[in-house]
Enzyme design. Structure first.
Site, PDB file in Angstrom:
ATOM      1  CG  PHE A  10     -81.746  85.803  44.901  1.00  0.00           C
ATOM      2  CD1 PHE A  10     -83.168  85.803  45.876  1.00  0.00           C
ATOM      3  CD2 PHE A  10     -82.097  85.296  43.943  1.00  0.00           C
ATOM      4  CE1 PHE A  10     -84.281  85.147  45.605  1.00  0.00           C
ATOM      5  CE2 PHE A  10     -83.499  84.606  43.452  1.00  0.00           C
ATOM      6  CZ  PHE A  10     -84.409  84.516  44.201  1.00  0.00           C
ATOM      7  CE1 TYR A  24     -83.189  90.848  48.567  1.00  0.00           C
ATOM      8  CE2 TYR A  24     -81.087  91.240  47.820  1.00  0.00           C
ATOM      9  CZ  TYR A  24     -82.093  90.262  48.291  1.00  0.00           C
ATOM     10  OH  TYR A  24     -81.684  88.823  48.403  1.00  0.00           O
ATOM     11  CG  ASP A  80     -89.640  94.333  42.908  1.00  0.00           C
ATOM     12  OD1 ASP A  80     -89.546  94.853  41.733  1.00  0.00           O
ATOM     13  OD2 ASP A  80     -90.098  94.715  43.975  1.00  0.00           O
ATOM     14  CG  HIS A 123     -89.148  83.225  46.452  1.00  0.00           C
ATOM     15  ND1 HIS A 123     -88.791  83.708  47.370  1.00  0.00           N
ATOM     16  CD2 HIS A 123     -88.914  83.822  45.503  1.00  0.00           C
ATOM     17  CE1 HIS A 123     -88.249  84.929  47.021  1.00  0.00           C
ATOM     18  NE2 HIS A 123     -88.207  84.713  45.739  1.00  0.00           N
TER      19      HIS A 123
END
Length: 225
Positions: free
Chosen positions: A78, A67, A65, A187
């Site tokens: 990321f 940020y 998803d 993760h």
């Protein structure tokens, strides 16, 4: 505003934009942007595809998803723009990078240099409502990004697919494991990094796989900006 794919990807997944599900997604996004703040900013939804053309993909690093806080998302999984404080997951990525390859932690979280070397930093959903994680999940993005994952797997050229966390690992069935390399771990988020991300040495594993594939390694060291 109609979403427009970069040329190299238009030839590969352009037909998806004419499908009923994508037209529904487009209508949803138009309404969302009219009524709410949505990240990344309009026009940056396909930044990852623009920076890493289809034929240049060496590594596909799956995010989930975008940020959802102000100024963070800019279309690369990321990554944050220069001047924006790296979020916790990215800080953990940098910690592992230092432990794995000895890279110094940069003064920024801008991952564009990786993208330009062939690391496709793609989330499974490409937009999100401000401050509401997963708010654009199951609106059509996943069907579109699955098409990208499949088409990337169909390339005769081997790719390294990096799956961090359970959500990314659910996509493993989309990839031809006979030709491509799959690298999986926990993760990097603070909730799971200590249970299998730290110490997994993904960056050296990616470069080793690229060498086996006869490709140049990624220079993971990010410059200070």
């Amino acid at each position: 505003m109609k979403l427009k794919l970069p040329a190299s990807w238009q030839a590969v997944v352009g037909d998806e934009l004419d499908q009923p599900y994508f037209k529904d997604l487009q209508a949803f996004l138009t309404k969302e942007r009219a009524e709410h703040t949505v990240y990344p900013p309009q026009g940056e939804e396909f930044s990852a595809l623009a920076l890493t053309p289809y034929d240049d993909v060496k590594v596909l690093l799956l995010g989930q998803d975008p940020y959802h806080d102000e100024g963070q998302a800019h279309g690369l999984a990321f990554s944050v723009r220069p001047g924006v404080k790296p979020p916790p997951s990215l800080k953990n990525i940098f910690k592992e990078l230092k432990s794995d390859l000895g890279c110094t932690v940069p003064n920024n979280g801008y991952l564009e240099p990786w993208a330009k070397q062939g690391v496709l930093l793609l989330n499974t959903a490409l937009t999100v409502r401000a401050h509401e994680a997963n708010s654009h999940r199951n609106k059509g993005w996943e069907k579109f990004t699955d098409a990208i994952f499949r088409k990337t797997s169909e390339r005769p050229d081997p790719v390294v697919f990096v799956l961090w966390g359970g959500n990314a690992q659910k996509k493993a069935s989309l990839f031809d494991t006979d030709r491509h390399t799959i690298i999986q771990s926990a993760h990097p988020s603070p909730l799971s990094a200590k249970s299998g991300f730290f110490g997994s040495k993904p960056f050296s594993a990616i470069n080793a796989a690229l060498r086996r594939h006869g490709k140049s390694e990624i220079d993971w060291q990010l410059p200070d900006l």
